[in-house]
Design a protein around this motif. Structure first.
Motif, PDB file in Angstrom:
ATOM      1  N   PHE A  37     -32.084 -18.400 -23.647  1.00 32.91           N
ATOM      2  CA  PHE A  37     -31.031 -17.307 -23.520  1.00 32.91           C
ATOM      3  C   PHE A  37     -29.850 -17.692 -24.066  1.00 32.91           C
ATOM      4  O   PHE A  37     -29.094 -16.503 -24.299  1.00 32.91           O
ATOM      5  CB  PHE A  37     -31.066 -17.242 -21.787  1.00 32.91           C
ATOM      6  N   PHE A  38     -29.322 -18.784 -24.171  1.00 35.90           N
ATOM      7  CA  PHE A  38     -28.182 -19.025 -24.864  1.00 35.90           C
ATOM      8  C   PHE A  38     -28.284 -18.758 -26.295  1.00 35.90           C
ATOM      9  O   PHE A  38     -27.567 -18.036 -26.889  1.00 35.90           O
ATOM     10  CB  PHE A  38     -27.973 -20.684 -24.841  1.00 35.90           C
ATOM     11  N   VAL A  39     -29.359 -18.947 -27.025  1.00 35.27           N
ATOM     12  CA  VAL A  39     -29.624 -18.543 -28.526  1.00 35.27           C
ATOM     13  C   VAL A  39     -29.800 -17.093 -28.468  1.00 35.27           C
ATOM     14  O   VAL A  39     -29.230 -16.291 -29.180  1.00 35.27           O
ATOM     15  CB  VAL A  39     -30.940 -19.265 -28.923  1.00 35.27           C
ATOM     16  N   ALA A  40     -30.413 -16.560 -27.377  1.00 34.09           N
ATOM     17  CA  ALA A  40     -30.481 -14.963 -27.340  1.00 34.09           C
ATOM     18  C   ALA A  40     -28.781 -14.309 -27.389  1.00 34.09           C
ATOM     19  O   ALA A  40     -28.924 -13.451 -28.081  1.00 34.09           O
ATOM     20  CB  ALA A  40     -31.466 -14.606 -26.334  1.00 34.09           C
ATOM     21  N   GLY A  41     -28.083 -14.729 -26.603  1.00 35.92           N
ATOM     22  CA  GLY A  41     -26.814 -14.479 -26.495  1.00 35.92           C
ATOM     23  C   GLY A  41     -25.958 -14.617 -27.626  1.00 35.92           C
ATOM     24  O   GLY A  41     -25.432 -13.672 -27.943  1.00 35.92           O
ATOM     25  N   GLY A  54     -26.396 -18.403  -6.950  1.00 36.25           N
ATOM     26  CA  GLY A  54     -27.284 -17.609  -6.388  1.00 36.25           C
ATOM     27  C   GLY A  54     -27.933 -16.609  -7.455  1.00 36.25           C
ATOM     28  O   GLY A  54     -28.783 -15.806  -7.395  1.00 36.25           O
ATOM     29  N   VAL A  55     -26.932 -16.720  -8.430  1.00 36.71           N
ATOM     30  CA  VAL A  55     -27.219 -15.766  -9.702  1.00 36.71           C
ATOM     31  C   VAL A  55     -27.987 -16.745 -10.523  1.00 36.71           C
ATOM     32  O   VAL A  55     -28.031 -17.556 -10.645  1.00 36.71           O
ATOM     33  CB  VAL A  55     -26.066 -15.450 -10.396  1.00 36.71           C
ATOM     34  N   HIS A  56     -29.058 -15.913 -11.280  1.00 38.61           N
ATOM     35  CA  HIS A  56     -30.064 -16.796 -11.931  1.00 38.61           C
ATOM     36  C   HIS A  56     -29.376 -17.608 -13.025  1.00 38.61           C
ATOM     37  O   HIS A  56     -28.487 -16.995 -13.791  1.00 38.61           O
ATOM     38  CB  HIS A  56     -31.348 -16.108 -12.557  1.00 38.61           C
ATOM     39  N   ALA A  57     -29.807 -18.867 -13.171  1.00 40.34           N
ATOM     40  CA  ALA A  57     -28.866 -19.630 -14.015  1.00 40.34           C
ATOM     41  C   ALA A  57     -29.011 -19.369 -15.327  1.00 40.34           C
ATOM     42  O   ALA A  57     -28.107 -19.754 -16.233  1.00 40.34           O
ATOM     43  CB  ALA A  57     -29.575 -21.152 -13.578  1.00 40.34           C
ATOM     44  N   THR A  58     -30.262 -18.445 -15.811  1.00 46.47           N
ATOM     45  CA  THR A  58     -30.311 -18.355 -17.146  1.00 46.47           C
ATOM     46  C   THR A  58     -28.898 -17.461 -17.727  1.00 46.47           C
ATOM     47  O   THR A  58     -28.578 -17.334 -19.003  1.00 46.47           O
ATOM     48  CB  THR A  58     -31.465 -17.764 -17.574  1.00 46.47           C
ATOM     49  N   VAL A  59     -28.251 -16.918 -16.873  1.00 46.49           N
ATOM     50  CA  VAL A  59     -27.260 -15.792 -17.034  1.00 46.49           C
ATOM     51  C   VAL A  59     -26.216 -16.599 -17.654  1.00 46.49           C
ATOM     52  O   VAL A  59     -25.471 -16.185 -18.407  1.00 46.49           O
ATOM     53  CB  VAL A  59     -26.937 -15.017 -15.863  1.00 46.49           C
ATOM     54  N   ALA A  60     -26.146 -18.026 -17.300  1.00 46.51           N
ATOM     55  CA  ALA A  60     -24.821 -18.725 -17.801  1.00 46.51           C
ATOM     56  C   ALA A  60     -25.422 -18.944 -19.254  1.00 46.51           C
ATOM     57  O   ALA A  60     -24.248 -19.118 -19.943  1.00 46.51           O
ATOM     58  CB  ALA A  60     -24.789 -20.093 -16.972  1.00 46.51           C
ATOM     59  N   GLY A  61     -26.622 -19.301 -19.725  1.00 45.33           N
ATOM     60  CA  GLY A  61     -26.879 -19.463 -20.959  1.00 45.33           C
ATOM     61  C   GLY A  61     -26.371 -18.149 -21.945  1.00 45.33           C
ATOM     62  O   GLY A  61     -25.776 -18.240 -22.813  1.00 45.33           O
ATOM     63  N   VAL A  62     -26.801 -16.977 -21.457  1.00 42.40           N
ATOM     64  CA  VAL A  62     -26.563 -15.757 -22.106  1.00 42.40           C
ATOM     65  C   VAL A  62     -24.918 -15.706 -22.262  1.00 42.40           C
ATOM     66  O   VAL A  62     -24.336 -15.340 -23.065  1.00 42.40           O
ATOM     67  CB  VAL A  62     -27.064 -14.399 -21.453  1.00 42.40           C
ATOM     68  N   ALA A  63     -24.238 -15.803 -21.133  1.00 38.56           N
ATOM     69  CA  ALA A  63     -22.896 -15.764 -21.097  1.00 38.56           C
ATOM     70  C   ALA A  63     -22.121 -16.630 -22.273  1.00 38.56           C
ATOM     71  O   ALA A  63     -21.001 -16.101 -22.946  1.00 38.56           O
ATOM     72  CB  ALA A  63     -22.187 -15.892 -19.643  1.00 38.56           C
ATOM     73  N   MET A  64     -22.243 -17.816 -22.290  1.00 36.70           N
ATOM     74  CA  MET A  64     -21.854 -18.887 -23.322  1.00 36.70           C
ATOM     75  C   MET A  64     -22.262 -18.420 -24.689  1.00 36.70           C
ATOM     76  O   MET A  64     -21.167 -18.719 -25.575  1.00 36.70           O
ATOM     77  CB  MET A  64     -22.528 -20.079 -22.845  1.00 36.70           C
ATOM     78  N   GLY A  65     -23.295 -18.127 -24.910  1.00 36.30           N
ATOM     79  CA  GLY A  65     -23.726 -17.500 -25.966  1.00 36.30           C
ATOM     80  C   GLY A  65     -22.859 -16.277 -26.554  1.00 36.30           C
ATOM     81  O   GLY A  65     -22.501 -16.377 -27.763  1.00 36.30           O
TER      82      GLY A  65
END
Length: 451
Positions: free
Chosen positions: A74-78, A225-236
């Motif tokens: 998800f980081f790469v997707a971001g 409680g927020v799904h951790a993959t959201v962090a990857g998108v946000a950083m991307g």
């Protein structure tokens, strides 16, 4: 490995074909292990718990793959989404309108198909989001393998559609699969993201700064409680995609270049290895087409995506200012619509989240994701092959230069000199064939002579 070997492997993993093959191989290995005497070993390995309990990170290997490794994907997707917004198709509203509308309709219609199927058969409605996702890695890999002669605009359309689809999947995960939010942990995670953005904007460099910070942001997001993959998108999304005067490429492009091999070669295949291992016995396959939830997923991926993307695109062109690229035909959009029904990675993730309280149903939904994605991939493969053959014929016709003038024949059909050159070429060939005929006749006559 030596540096040349590492560079070779990394460059290979940056191609969609290799990433898609690794993803498929991992899924096959998972299915084999889950349906053979190795199933007990597979389940025990997937459920093995590791991590510090004091930080609430005592997770199973499967959860580490789902919440941890998939964050890299998800980081790469971001980054891809940010690049499309800044310098890609999404920058121009007129160019972005068609794939954006197609992507939105390609998420709404599959959800409606699932809801209609599940409610009509008395099933659970919790899985409505499962068929809404498109697996960008698999879809681009299939297009890369079969679409060697297809227009580049088809790949651009699919990539833009998939990026918007990924954004929709991220929002769905964040909004509908987040429970019991811890505001202090979420606030600290957002503060970490702000620090990440500040350091990046100030030009601070070094993996030893950002990797530990990213790990802390991820852990806090997981604890919130927020799904951790959201962090990857946000950083991307926070990475800079523009190029400054003293740079040959942007930081986002550089980081994506480094991280993509890890995503394609490690993160996504390992997630597939621990997510795709479901029982596919005759009874389980029968359940996919008879139980409402799995059937809704299959129909949503196969029919919903086609109806949503193709129908949405046609309606957008018909009733708005959106325009179909001059290089594309509606048959191309139909093929891409079928290709978007491959919902492997993100659909498996949403399936686990949607039915986390019912592991048996979750496995049935996973099997439905695999079957629906397979049907879509085979259908799209046939359609893409037909389109590819047509474009290859057109390319060959447009580049044919029989008179060897250096100009394709298609541009010389009304030039008398072209026809004279062709006549000379054919007369020369006719003379050669007449000579060969005389020699063959003489040899035959000599062979028939009894002397």
């Amino acid at each position: 490995m030596s540096l040349p070997e590492r560079n070779f492997v990394a460059n290979a993993l940056r191609t969609e074909t290799v990433g898609g093959v690794l993803l498929l191989a991992a899924a096959i290995v998972a299915l084999v292990m889950a349906n053979t005497p190795l199933s007990d070993f597979y389940q025990s390995a997937r459920d093995f718990t590791v991590g510090p309990a004091s930080l609430h990170l005592d997770l199973s290997i499967g959860d580490w793959a789902k919440d941890g490794l998939l964050t890299i994907f998800f980081f790469v997707a971001g980054i891809e989404l940010k690049r499309e917004l800044v310098a890609g198709e999404l920058r121009d509203p007129r160019a972005a309108a068609l794939p954006v509308v197609a992507a939105l309709c390609g998420m709404i219609v599959p959800a409606v198909v699932y809801l209609a199927t599940a409610s009509g058969m008395g099933g659970s409605l919790d899985g409505w989001a499962v068929p809404t996702a498109t697996d960008i890695a698999f879809a681009l890999a299939v297009l890369a393998v079969l679409g060697t002669s297809l227009p580049a605009s088809m790949r651009a359309f699919l990539l833009t559609l998939a990026v918007v689809d990924d954004l929709g999947a991220i929002l769905i995960i964040a909004l509908f699969f987040t429970t019991d939010i811890s505001l202090p942990a979420l606030g600290l995670s957002l503060a970490g993201l702000a620090l990440f953005w500040f350091l990046h904007r100030k030009g601070v460099r070094g993996w030893y700064v950002y990797v530990p910070l990213a790990a802390v942001i991820w852990a806090l997001m997981h604890a919130s409680g927020v799904h951790a993959t959201v962090a990857g998108v946000a950083m991307g999304l926070l990475l800079r995609c523009t190029v400054r005067d003293n740079e040959s490429h942007s930081p986002a492009e550089h980081i994506e270049h480094l991280v993509r091999p890890i995503s394609a070669g490690v993160a996504v295949p390992l997630f597939a290895l621990f997510a795709a291992g479901v029982s596919v016995s005759g009874g389980a396959l029968g359940d996919v087409f008879t139980k409402p939830e799995p059937l809704g997923v299959v129909l949503g991926l196969f029919l919903g995506k086609v109806i949503g993307i193709f129908g949405g695109s046609w309606l957008a062109v018909r009733f708005t200012r959106a325009e179909l690229n001059d290089e594309l035909a509606w048959a191309d959009i139909f093929a891409v619509s079928s290709l978007a029904g491959i919902g492997f990675t993100v659909s498996l993730l949403i399936g686990e989240l949607a039915f986390s309280e019912d592991p048996a149903l979750a496995d049935e939904v996973k099997a439905a994701v695999l079957i629906g994605s397979l049907i879509s991939a085979v259908t799209a493969g046939i359609l893409l092959k037909l389109r590819n053959n047509k474009y290859k014929r057109l390319y060959d016709e447009e580049n044919l230069d029989e008179d060897e003038s250096g100009i394709p024949d298609i541009y010389e059909r009304h030039d008398p000199a072209y026809h004279l050159r062709m006549a000379a070429i054919h007369e020369k060939k006719a003379a050669e064939h007449r000579k060969q005929a005389e020699l063959a006749a003489a040899e035959r006559a000599a062979g028939d002579d009894p002397a």
